[in-house]
Design an enzyme around this catalytic site. Structure first.
Site, mmCIF file in Angstrom:
data_model
loop_
_atom_site.group_PDB
_atom_site.id
_atom_site.type_symbol
_atom_site.label_atom_id
_atom_site.label_comp_id
_atom_site.label_asym_id
_atom_site.label_seq_id
_atom_site.Cartn_x
_atom_site.Cartn_y
_atom_site.Cartn_z
ATOM 1 N N ASP A 1 -7.868 -5.347 0.121
ATOM 2 C CA ASP A 1 -8.356 -6.219 -0.952
ATOM 3 C C ASP A 1 -7.921 -7.666 -0.809
ATOM 4 O OD1 ASP A 1 -9.765 -4.303 -2.410
ATOM 5 O OD2 ASP A 1 -7.902 -3.499 -3.209
ATOM 6 N N HIS B 1 0.852 -1.189 0.000
ATOM 7 C CA HIS B 1 0.000 0.000 0.000
ATOM 8 C C HIS B 1 0.880 1.228 0.000
ATOM 9 C CE1 HIS B 1 -3.173 2.803 1.194
ATOM 10 N NE2 HIS B 1 -4.009 1.872 0.773
HETATM 11 N N1 ACO Z 1 4.126 -7.618 -4.761
HETATM 12 C C1 ACO Z 1 5.448 -7.600 -4.954
HETATM 13 N N2 ACO Z 1 6.212 -6.505 -4.796
HETATM 14 C C2 ACO Z 1 5.615 -5.385 -4.432
HETATM 15 C C3 ACO Z 1 4.220 -5.325 -4.212
HETATM 16 C C4 ACO Z 1 3.459 -6.493 -4.389
HETATM 17 N N3 ACO Z 1 2.154 -6.501 -4.196
HETATM 18 N N4 ACO Z 1 3.875 -4.073 -3.858
HETATM 19 C C5 ACO Z 1 5.000 -3.359 -3.862
HETATM 20 N N5 ACO Z 1 6.055 -4.143 -4.205
HETATM 21 C C6 ACO Z 1 7.473 -3.756 -4.266
HETATM 22 C C7 ACO Z 1 7.765 -2.938 -5.517
HETATM 23 O O1 ACO Z 1 8.139 -3.758 -6.598
HETATM 24 C C8 ACO Z 1 8.868 -2.053 -5.036
HETATM 25 O O2 ACO Z 1 10.044 -2.819 -5.002
HETATM 26 P P1 ACO Z 1 11.488 -2.141 -5.320
HETATM 27 O O3 ACO Z 1 11.681 -1.130 -4.228
HETATM 28 O O4 ACO Z 1 12.447 -3.273 -5.288
HETATM 29 O O5 ACO Z 1 11.344 -1.510 -6.668
HETATM 30 C C9 ACO Z 1 8.500 -1.761 -3.593
HETATM 31 O O6 ACO Z 1 7.714 -2.881 -3.171
HETATM 32 C C10 ACO Z 1 7.674 -0.480 -3.419
HETATM 33 O O7 ACO Z 1 6.521 -0.592 -4.231
HETATM 34 P P2 ACO Z 1 5.908 0.583 -5.115
HETATM 35 O O8 ACO Z 1 5.266 0.014 -6.334
HETATM 36 O O9 ACO Z 1 6.935 1.651 -5.323
HETATM 37 O O10 ACO Z 1 4.814 1.113 -4.147
HETATM 38 P P3 ACO Z 1 3.640 2.070 -4.536
HETATM 39 O O11 ACO Z 1 3.322 2.834 -3.313
HETATM 40 O O12 ACO Z 1 3.942 2.844 -5.771
HETATM 41 O O13 ACO Z 1 2.435 1.084 -4.915
HETATM 42 C C11 ACO Z 1 0.657 -0.444 -4.664
HETATM 43 C C12 ACO Z 1 1.478 0.677 -3.999
HETATM 44 C C13 ACO Z 1 0.175 0.022 -6.056
HETATM 45 C C14 ACO Z 1 -0.571 -0.714 -3.817
HETATM 46 C C15 ACO Z 1 1.543 -1.704 -4.775
HETATM 47 O O14 ACO Z 1 1.920 -2.142 -3.487
HETATM 48 C C16 ACO Z 1 0.851 -2.827 -5.544
HETATM 49 O O15 ACO Z 1 0.926 -2.873 -6.774
HETATM 50 N N6 ACO Z 1 0.152 -3.754 -4.808
HETATM 51 C C17 ACO Z 1 -0.600 -4.805 -5.488
HETATM 52 C C18 ACO Z 1 -1.930 -4.249 -5.982
HETATM 53 C C19 ACO Z 1 -2.890 -3.973 -4.843
HETATM 54 O O16 ACO Z 1 -3.091 -4.793 -3.958
HETATM 55 N N7 ACO Z 1 -3.546 -2.788 -4.919
HETATM 56 C C20 ACO Z 1 -4.545 -2.393 -3.931
HETATM 57 C C21 ACO Z 1 -4.042 -1.280 -3.033
HETATM 58 S S1 ACO Z 1 -5.228 -0.856 -1.831
HETATM 59 C C22 ACO Z 1 -6.395 0.003 -2.651
HETATM 60 O O17 ACO Z 1 -6.152 0.700 -3.624
HETATM 61 C C23 ACO Z 1 -7.741 -0.096 -2.170
#
Ligand code: ACO
Length: 428
Positions: free
Chosen positions: A363, A306
């Site tokens: 979620d 998140h």
């Molecule tokens: N699985 C694997 N790796 C992940 C995940 C995940 N679900 N989420 C984040 N990471 C990793 C990224 O690859 C990144 O790694 P790095 O530093 O080596 O590049 C690091 O964790 C930081 O992640 P970001 O993508 O920069 O985080 P951001 O804040 O931009 O994205 C998000 C947040 C979109 C929710 C992300 O965690 C994600 O894609 N999660 C899966 C989708 C999801 O569950 N979305 C629902 C969110 S809640 C809502 O909207 C109601």
């Protein structure tokens, strides 16, 4: 502590005011930065940008805290119903019994759709995604509620809020009925908000529909948990679009589109699909954990991570408890719930997830409840939209009430080609 931050650019020093939030958070006010310094700020994805002051929802991502208008989400989830929570979010205070009844009655008055709107549903192909239908039909409310599209008129604004709250469940249920070829079930105003939705979703004219009270309670709780979350992607979309002073229906339609994406509300559908896929593939968790960690693989653990929460999402905690309660009623354990818990356990003990502070979000478990209730996967995000509606409305209204309201218009740092001579087509 100083009420100014000092910014040094070259030889010059500038003072930037600092604003203090209720819970001690501090924000540097850069609204005059361009005029004073000739510079803008750059913050791709707005991870560090406060787009507005807001009094609606407090999220402390470090400590896993969520409050609506100051009230803990745990209290609201246990002690309120969804319309009561909606009132709180939209108007700022918990309603008295009289205010609540008036609010419910005002919503009830508007649950029917204009009969002409049924033609819109009929025009969609049977495999249309219900989120696409929802955003289109909510957008069309601006046509069918033409007397409430002046966003600056307080009376029209109020009536638009009642209509939006009232018609959203009807539209959501009709979009499902359309997709499965069953007749629309009209709203029945003796029922509560959640009962009415379940009845419109699952009843058929030929049979008596027995509603499971535990499903009503679970739906009520899930809607409360989804009702607001600060300046998330869809709420920001509602505010952005609404800042042009366009009507509520068009603004909410934009929010629904933003919510649909898999990185936002679409994650609940994506998450259950992911769990099904892992199970169908033999339940090899290690394989999928490795894929999620591989920077060259697009696969992510859906329902994990998140932007704000760097701790367990408090909503996920509550939802997981409800999963236990609801699924205990079933004769056999739900293999997908078991798999989800195992996946969580593995991820939370893996340094990749620990170091990045990735925890289950709202979620991760919600789809398991929806499925237990008989709600099909492609309706999961529609349910999220139903829950998030009061939050969107509250933010749209708060923005309109703010004396400082102006159209949202971010800047950019242009990195394209410098000025060049036009090349005629024949010479390219
Ligand atoms: N699985 C694997 N790796 C992940 C995940 C995940 N679900 N989420 C984040 N990471 C990793 C990224 O690859 C990144 O790694 P790095 O530093 O080596 O590049 C690091 O964790 C930081 O992640 P970001 O993508 O920069 O985080 P951001 O804040 O931009 O994205 C998000 C947040 C979109 C929710 C992300 O965690 C994600 O894609 N999660 C899966 C989708 C999801 O569950 N979305 C629902 C969110 S809640 C809502 O909207 C109601």
């Amino acid at each position: 502590m100083s009420d100014f931050a000092k910014l040094i650019i070259g030889e010059r020093e500038f003072e930037l005011p600092i604003h203090q939030g209720t819970e001690g958070h501090r924000a540097i006010d850069i609204s005059k930065l361009l005029a004073q310094t000739g510079h803008i700020t750059l913050d791709d994805g707005y991870g560090n940008t406060g787009a507005t002051e807001s009094q609606i929802t407090y999220v402390d991502g470090e400590n896993g805290v969520l409050r609506y208008r100051g009230y803990a989400i745990e209290d609201l989830a246990q002690r309120c119903d969804f319309t009561e929570t909606a009132y709180l979010l939209i108007y700022g205070e918990l309603p008295t019994a009289e205010q609540l009844e008036e609010f419910r009655a005002s919503i009830r008055t508007h649950t029917l759709l204009h009969e002409g709107m049924k033609q819109i549903f009929a025009g969609f192909p049977p495999d249309a995604h219900p989120m696409a239908i929802l955003s289109s039909v909510v957008g069309a409310l601006a046509i069918y509620s033409g007397d409430t599209i002046d966003a600056r008129d307080p009376e029209q604004q109020q009536l638009a809020i009642y209509r939006m709250m009232a018609k959203m469940p009807t539209i959501a249920a009709f979009s499902y009925k359309q997709s499965i070829g069953q007749p629309f079930i009209y709203p029945e105003n003796r029922l509560t908000y959640c009962q009415n939705f379940l009845q419109m979703m699952f009843a058929v004219p030929s049979e008596r529909y027995e509603m499971d009270p535990d499903f009503v309670d679970a739906l009520n709780l899930l809607l409360i948990l989804h009702a607001d979350h600060g300046q998330n992607c869809s709420t920001s979309a509602v505010r952005m679009v609404g800042s042009s002073t366009v009507n509520l229906f068009s603004s909410i339609s934009a929010g629904i589109c933003a919510l649909w994406g898999a990185l936002h509300g679409g994650a609940n559908e994506a998450c259950i699909n992911m769990l099904d896929m892992i199970r169908a593939d033999g339940g090899n968790l290690g394989k999928y954990i490795d894929r999620a960690k591989d920077p060259n693989d697009e696969f992510r653990l859906m329902g994990f991570g998140h932007r704000v929460y760097k701790n367990y999402d408090p909503r996920a905690t509550i939802i997981k408890e409800v999963c236990h309660k609801l699924l205990a009623k079933q004769k056999k354990p739900d293999p997908i719930f078991q798999l989800a818990q195992e996946l969580e356990e593995v991820a939370l003990n893996d340094s990749y997830f620990v170091d990045r502070r990735l925890y289950p979000n709202v979620d991760f478990y919600s789809g398991i409840i929806y499925r237990a209730m008989g709600i099909p996967e492609n309706m999961f995000t529609v349910l999220f939209a139903l829950g998030r509606l009061p939050g969107w409305i509250a933010h749209w209204r708060e923005m309109h009430l703010a004396p400082t309201m102006r159209i949202h218009r971010p800047r950019q740092l242009y990195t394209g080609s410098p000025k060049r001579e036009f090349v005629p087509l024949i010479k390219r």
